[in-house]
Design an enzyme around this catalytic site. Structure first.
Site, PDB file in Angstrom:
ATOM      1  N   ARG A   1       5.895  13.144  13.499  1.00  0.00           N
ATOM      2  CA  ARG A   1       5.545  12.745  14.850  1.00  0.00           C
ATOM      3  C   ARG A   1       6.114  13.681  15.913  1.00  0.00           C
ATOM      4  NH1 ARG A   1       7.803   6.741  14.567  1.00  0.00           N
ATOM      5  NH2 ARG A   1       9.492   7.951  13.621  1.00  0.00           N
TER       6      ARG A   1
ATOM      7  N   TYR B   1       3.036  10.265  -0.853  1.00  0.00           N
ATOM      8  CA  TYR B   1       4.132   9.834   0.019  1.00  0.00           C
ATOM      9  C   TYR B   1       5.481  10.166  -0.627  1.00  0.00           C
ATOM     10  CZ  TYR B   1       0.593   6.973   2.462  1.00  0.00           C
ATOM     11  OH  TYR B   1      -0.513   6.525   3.141  1.00  0.00           O
TER      12      TYR B   1
ATOM     13  N   GLY C   1       4.255  -0.887   8.219  1.00  0.00           N
ATOM     14  CA  GLY C   1       5.443  -0.302   7.618  1.00  0.00           C
ATOM     15  C   GLY C   1       6.718  -0.898   8.188  1.00  0.00           C
ATOM     16  N   ALA C   2       7.766  -0.859   7.399  1.00  0.00           N
ATOM     17  CA  ALA C   2       9.103  -1.271   7.842  1.00  0.00           C
ATOM     18  C   ALA C   2      10.110  -0.504   7.007  1.00  0.00           C
ATOM     19  CB  ALA C   2       9.299  -2.769   7.678  1.00  0.00           C
TER      20      ALA C   2
ATOM     21  N   ASP D   1       0.846  -1.196   0.000  1.00  0.00           N
ATOM     22  CA  ASP D   1       0.000   0.000   0.000  1.00  0.00           C
ATOM     23  C   ASP D   1       0.879   1.243   0.000  1.00  0.00           C
ATOM     24  OD1 ASP D   1      -2.881   1.187   0.623  1.00  0.00           O
ATOM     25  OD2 ASP D   1      -1.437   2.254   1.879  1.00  0.00           O
TER      26      ASP D   1
ATOM     27  N   GLN E   1      -9.994   2.530   4.330  1.00  0.00           N
ATOM     28  CA  GLN E   1      -8.720   2.465   5.041  1.00  0.00           C
ATOM     29  C   GLN E   1      -8.723   3.508   6.162  1.00  0.00           C
ATOM     30  OE1 GLN E   1      -4.123   3.541   4.024  1.00  0.00           O
ATOM     31  NE2 GLN E   1      -5.191   2.284   2.499  1.00  0.00           N
TER      32      GLN E   1
END
Length: 321
Positions: A235, A61, A287-288, A56, A181
């Site tokens: 963040r 992004y 995510g990774a 995804d 989503q």
């Protein structure tokens, strides 16, 4: 890996999918900080090796960069081709300023740009990234355009992201909604009240994002690390990562760590597995940023929490509240 059918589609997806938000890198409004592309490709490859069968991403992004990285990863991947999901509706200008645009012409340009960046002939799931703000008939205009793209064969299935129930109902008057989503985690459970029951009742697929609360519930976040988040990491300063919420969230991580040890799993896997217990949830986006991170979380779909363990988590949350 176990799979589930996504909504009204023929997409048989693994319970965990690879999320390519952070691999877009830095230099835009909601970046996660700098990111090495080779690390990103290694993370995608490791997720696929572990059995994940969908990725995804979104046009916005990294301002197109995430889609390009996904294309590079798939070009050098010799195994079975995964499904590729992406999103539209967030456009950026030359200065990188992002705004919501759901006009038909804009969405068509976005679709062509995504097809080019991803190096694919068809997008498996195309999603409206955000509803218009303030709400307006642009929702219907945009959704009608996605339905047209599906009829034209540019995309296979169409879905939405961050829609509420009323917005889902409006979209469904025009064309079926394959999936929605929303964000969902032990830290953010707002969708349990209306969205999840509605989707379960109506047969709409749900692929949740941020099941580890954007890194809070991985077991790797500490007060020191939260304080050191780079200025280009969205963040930085977010209420979830600052006091008083940070202490409560880290206490939750300690409880999850106890459960993780029993299963010889990671804290992140426990957090993801908790979201997958809900019968309305089809899959979780995980995510990774490197292969090692992928190794630690992409098997979460195989983890089954006992009723007793779920009760432990719920009791802690009630006490903390």
């Amino acid at each position: 890996m176990q799979t589930r059918i996504l909504g009204n589609s023929d997409l048989n997806i693994t319970l965990v999918g690879y999320g390519a938000w952070a691999v877009g890198g830095s230099g835009w409004q909601f970046a996660w900080g700098s990111q090495d592309d080779d690390d990103s490709i290694a993370a995608i490859h490791r997720a696929l090796e572990l059995g994940v069968n969908w990725i995804d991403t979104a046009a916005v992004y990294g301002l197109g960069h995430s889609e390009e990285v996904v294309a590079r990863a798939l070009k050098s991947w010799s195994g079975h081709r995964p499904y590729v999901f992406t999103k539209c509706g967030l456009r950026w200008d030359a200065q990188g300023n992002v705004q919501k645009i759901l006009s038909p012409d804009s969405i068509r340009r976005e679709a062509e740009d995504s097809l080019r960046r991803l190096s694919v002939d068809v997008i498996d799931l195309y999603q409206v990234h955000w509803p218009p703000d303030p709400d307006s008939p642009a929702l219907e205009e945009g959704w009608s355009t996605l339905a047209d793209l599906k009829r034209e064969g540019k995309v296979r299935w169409i879905g939405v992201s961050n829609f509420n129930v009323q917005q889902l109902k409006r979209a469904r008057k025009i064309a079926p909604v394959t999936s929605v989503q929303p964000p969902y985690s032990l830290v953010h459970r707002e969708i349990e009240d209306e969205i999840l029951p509605y989707c379960l009742r109506e047969g709409i697929g749900v692929i949740v994002y941020s099941p580890m609360a954007s890194g809070l519930l991985t077991g790797a976040m500490t007060r020191e690390r939260a304080a050191r988040l780079s200025k280009d990491d969205w963040r930085k300063g977010h209420p979830d990562f600052t006091e008083p919420n940070l202490s409560r969230n880290l206490e939750l991580v300690d409880r999850l760590r106890e459960i993780a040890k029993r299963h010889n799993r990671s804290v992140g896997e426990v957090a993801i597995a908790w979201t997958l217990r809900n019968p309305a949830v089809t899959g979780a986006i995980v995510g990774a940023r490197n292969a090692q991170q992928a190794e630690g979380v992409m098997r979460a779909g195989d983890l089954r929490l006992s009723d007793k363990e779920v009760s432990e988590i719920e009791e802690f949350l009630e006490e903390a509240a």
